[in-house]
Write an enzyme that holds these catalytic residues in place. Structure first.
Site, PDB file in Angstrom:
ATOM      1  N   ASP A  21     -38.125  52.623 -25.926  1.00  0.00           N
ATOM      2  CA  ASP A  21     -37.295  53.012 -27.082  1.00  0.00           C
ATOM      3  C   ASP A  21     -38.166  52.988 -28.332  1.00  0.00           C
ATOM      4  O   ASP A  21     -39.051  52.139 -28.457  1.00  0.00           O
ATOM      5  CB  ASP A  21     -36.133  52.023 -27.251  1.00  0.00           C
ATOM      6  CG  ASP A  21     -34.953  52.640 -27.994  1.00  0.00           C
ATOM      7  OD1 ASP A  21     -33.866  52.736 -27.408  1.00  0.00           O
ATOM      8  OD2 ASP A  21     -35.124  53.038 -29.163  1.00  0.00           O
TER       9      ASP A  21
ATOM     10  N   ILE B  66     -40.754  59.082 -27.010  1.00  0.00           N
ATOM     11  CA  ILE B  66     -40.826  60.125 -25.972  1.00  0.00           C
ATOM     12  C   ILE B  66     -41.429  61.424 -26.509  1.00  0.00           C
ATOM     13  O   ILE B  66     -41.727  62.329 -25.737  1.00  0.00           O
ATOM     14  CB  ILE B  66     -39.451  60.413 -25.312  1.00  0.00           C
ATOM     15  CG1 ILE B  66     -38.404  60.836 -26.357  1.00  0.00           C
ATOM     16  CG2 ILE B  66     -38.980  59.228 -24.479  1.00  0.00           C
ATOM     17  CD1 ILE B  66     -37.156  61.468 -25.758  1.00  0.00           C
TER      18      ILE B  66
ATOM     19  N   TYR C  58     -27.519  69.938 -32.050  1.00  0.00           N
ATOM     20  CA  TYR C  58     -27.444  68.870 -31.037  1.00  0.00           C
ATOM     21  C   TYR C  58     -27.043  69.460 -29.685  1.00  0.00           C
ATOM     22  O   TYR C  58     -27.686  69.205 -28.658  1.00  0.00           O
ATOM     23  CB  TYR C  58     -26.437  67.800 -31.473  1.00  0.00           C
ATOM     24  CG  TYR C  58     -26.133  66.784 -30.382  1.00  0.00           C
ATOM     25  CD1 TYR C  58     -27.077  65.834 -30.009  1.00  0.00           C
ATOM     26  CD2 TYR C  58     -24.902  66.788 -29.717  1.00  0.00           C
ATOM     27  CE1 TYR C  58     -26.808  64.916 -28.997  1.00  0.00           C
ATOM     28  CE2 TYR C  58     -24.626  65.870 -28.711  1.00  0.00           C
ATOM     29  CZ  TYR C  58     -25.579  64.937 -28.359  1.00  0.00           C
ATOM     30  OH  TYR C  58     -25.315  64.034 -27.345  1.00  0.00           O
TER      31      TYR C  58
HETATM   32  P1  NAD Z   1     -27.895  55.532 -29.060  1.00  0.00           P
HETATM   33  O1  NAD Z   1     -28.329  56.141 -30.355  1.00  0.00           O
HETATM   34  O2  NAD Z   1     -27.218  54.217 -29.091  1.00  0.00           O
HETATM   35  O3  NAD Z   1     -29.113  55.463 -28.043  1.00  0.00           O
HETATM   36  C1  NAD Z   1     -30.166  56.368 -28.027  1.00  0.00           C
HETATM   37  C2  NAD Z   1     -31.449  55.561 -27.991  1.00  0.00           C
HETATM   38  O4  NAD Z   1     -32.566  56.456 -27.897  1.00  0.00           O
HETATM   39  C3  NAD Z   1     -31.653  54.747 -29.268  1.00  0.00           C
HETATM   40  O5  NAD Z   1     -31.934  53.403 -28.917  1.00  0.00           O
HETATM   41  C4  NAD Z   1     -32.853  55.392 -29.945  1.00  0.00           C
HETATM   42  O6  NAD Z   1     -33.626  54.476 -30.691  1.00  0.00           O
HETATM   43  C5  NAD Z   1     -33.582  55.983 -28.754  1.00  0.00           C
HETATM   44  N1  NAD Z   1     -34.434  57.134 -29.095  1.00  0.00           N
HETATM   45  C6  NAD Z   1     -34.083  58.227 -29.817  1.00  0.00           C
HETATM   46  N2  NAD Z   1     -35.126  59.048 -29.946  1.00  0.00           N
HETATM   47  C7  NAD Z   1     -36.157  58.459 -29.281  1.00  0.00           C
HETATM   48  C8  NAD Z   1     -37.512  58.809 -29.083  1.00  0.00           C
HETATM   49  N3  NAD Z   1     -38.034  59.922 -29.610  1.00  0.00           N
HETATM   50  N4  NAD Z   1     -38.304  57.997 -28.345  1.00  0.00           N
HETATM   51  C9  NAD Z   1     -37.795  56.838 -27.823  1.00  0.00           C
HETATM   52  N5  NAD Z   1     -36.540  56.441 -28.005  1.00  0.00           N
HETATM   53  C10 NAD Z   1     -35.725  57.240 -28.728  1.00  0.00           C
HETATM   54  O7  NAD Z   1     -26.964  56.618 -28.355  1.00  0.00           O
HETATM   55  P2  NAD Z   1     -26.104  56.510 -27.022  1.00  0.00           P
HETATM   56  O8  NAD Z   1     -24.695  56.705 -27.403  1.00  0.00           O
HETATM   57  O9  NAD Z   1     -26.492  55.323 -26.244  1.00  0.00           O
HETATM   58  O10 NAD Z   1     -26.568  57.829 -26.272  1.00  0.00           O
HETATM   59  C11 NAD Z   1     -27.449  57.832 -25.162  1.00  0.00           C
HETATM   60  C12 NAD Z   1     -27.583  59.245 -24.645  1.00  0.00           C
HETATM   61  O11 NAD Z   1     -26.319  59.755 -24.258  1.00  0.00           O
HETATM   62  C13 NAD Z   1     -28.119  60.247 -25.659  1.00  0.00           C
HETATM   63  O12 NAD Z   1     -28.948  61.149 -24.981  1.00  0.00           O
HETATM   64  C14 NAD Z   1     -26.881  60.948 -26.160  1.00  0.00           C
HETATM   65  O13 NAD Z   1     -27.154  62.246 -26.646  1.00  0.00           O
HETATM   66  C15 NAD Z   1     -26.061  60.987 -24.895  1.00  0.00           C
HETATM   67  N6  NAD Z   1     -24.635  61.111 -25.118  1.00  0.00           N
HETATM   68  C16 NAD Z   1     -23.920  60.064 -25.630  1.00  0.00           C
HETATM   69  C17 NAD Z   1     -22.556  60.189 -25.809  1.00  0.00           C
HETATM   70  C18 NAD Z   1     -21.723  59.058 -26.346  1.00  0.00           C
HETATM   71  O14 NAD Z   1     -20.513  59.223 -26.436  1.00  0.00           O
HETATM   72  N7  NAD Z   1     -22.292  57.920 -26.699  1.00  0.00           N
HETATM   73  C19 NAD Z   1     -21.893  61.393 -25.478  1.00  0.00           C
HETATM   74  C20 NAD Z   1     -22.646  62.431 -24.970  1.00  0.00           C
HETATM   75  C21 NAD Z   1     -24.007  62.275 -24.770  1.00  0.00           C
END
Ligand code: NAD
Length: 324
Positions: free
Chosen positions: A42, A68, A155
């Site tokens: 992360d 990433i 997005y």
């Molecule tokens: P979140 O923001 O809590 O978690 C995402 C994590 O990715 C964060 O800890 C962030 O620091 C890390 N991150 C972002 N860019 C990065 C990079 N370049 N390198 C390394 N780490 C990086 O969000 P979440 O709700 O846990 O979402 C997780 C995944 O699920 C995401 O891909 C999001 O698009 C997808 N998603 C979530 C939901 C939801 O309802 N929460 C719905 C649809 C899709």
């Protein structure tokens, strides 16, 4: 729990990207509970180290702060890994409309890097987070795989491109990829503090602090709110699904629908608050209604979500009451 019976051989290793985020940290916790070795990656952009603090002392858990967007980081973090659960991405439709190039770099290039590194390191399978936002302006309800409309935000576009890469890497390079189209996930550790936070943590925090939340639009927009344990089940079952299931993306939801205003009053009742919400303008890029058909995931991934909305909501409120 729906994933308790999902078995992997002893010594199986997982890389969770986005491990310090909401979904990632819950995946880390579930995998460690099942006894596996987990590496978490992360860059702490929207995630918090606090989310994985309790796992750092576990010798089976290794946390790497890295990005990433950097292919070298992706390569060394996916060495000796069996499965990648790729969650790292920037969320938030409104933020993506403000900063499209950041999303391009982070979510598209980042995911391509994760898949390329997985290919180089012969990872068994990449299960990656997609989103219900890929349905865009399709009016069909419930949403069903194969009936997507035009995307409405950068997005959503990044998630659509991720899915195309997932299909291509499966077909061209025999790297097995499965996309999970999450529908509004909620549960413990979801961040209530950002201007881009999701509605449930935002409402709960406002109400606990006796503040008036803002609902954008008329509040009648509805979503298929999905409790985090169902998402963990989907990830683990996607790792185990047959080869025929790879190269595709699946709706991951509970399969029901609640409006924001309904949820708001449900929360008021549960938290014993009597605060009327404020209404703000509708937000660009928002879908009016969202509700999933989950038959495909049931058939091909053996996904059978166990937690309905109300059970999940009770557990979530309980957690926030003790952790805010
Ligand atoms: P979140 O923001 O809590 O978690 C995402 C994590 O990715 C964060 O800890 C962030 O620091 C890390 N991150 C972002 N860019 C990065 C990079 N370049 N390198 C390394 N780490 C990086 O969000 P979440 O709700 O846990 O979402 C997780 C995944 O699920 C995401 O891909 C999001 O698009 C997808 N998603 C979530 C939901 C939801 O309802 N929460 C719905 C649809 C899709």
């Amino acid at each position: 729990m729906g994933y308790e019976k999902v078995e992997f051989p002893e010594g199986t290793t997982f890389l969770v990207t986005g491990a310090a985020g909401f979904i990632g940290s819950n995946l880390v916790e579930a995998l460690l509970k099942k006894g596996f070795k987990v590496r978490g990656l992360d860059n702490l952009s929207t995630g918090r180290i606090q989310n994985v603090k309790e796992f750092l002392s576990d010798e089976r858990f290794e946390f790497i702060e890295g990005d990433i967007r950097d292919i070298e980081t992706c390569k060394y973090t996916s060495e000796n890994i069996d499965y990648i659960l790729h969650q790292a991405a920037l969320g938030s439709v409104p933020r993506s409309i403000k900063e499209p190039l950041l999303y391009e770099e982070n979510n598209i290039k980042g995911t391509a890097n994760v898949m390329e590194a997985a290919k180089i390191n012969n990872v068994k399978r990449v299960v990656y987070a997609s989103s219900s936002s890929v349905y865009g302006d399709s009016p069909t309800l419930p949403k069903i795989e194969g009936d997507e409309g035009n995307v409405l935000s950068p997005y959503a576009l990044t998630k659509k491109v991720n899915e195309l890469y997932g299909k291509l890497y499966t077909e061209l390079y025999e790297l097995e990829c499965i996309g999970l189209r999450y529908f509004n996930v909620f549960g413990k550790r979801q961040d209530p503090n950002s201007q881009y936070s999701a509605v449930i943590p935002k409402f709960v925090k406002s109400l606990i602090n006796n503040k008036t939340p803002i609902i954008y639009g008329d509040g009648k927009q509805s979503r298929d709110f999905t409790y985090i344990e169902n998402v963990i089940e989907a990830n683990l079952k996607a790792c185990k699904a047959s080869k025929e299931a790879t190269g595709l993306s699946y709706n991951i939801a509970f399969g029901s629908r609640n409006s924001l205003i309904e949820i708001y009053y449900e929360l008021c009742e549960k938290l014993e608050k009597n605060i009327e919400p404020e209404f703000g303008p509708e937000r660009a890029g928002d879908i009016k209604h969202s509700n999933a058909n989950i038959d495909e995931a049931k058939t091909l991934l053996d996904y059978n979500p166990e937690y309905n909305f109300i059970d999940g909501l009770n557990l979530t409120i309980n957690w926030y009451e003790n952790n805010l």
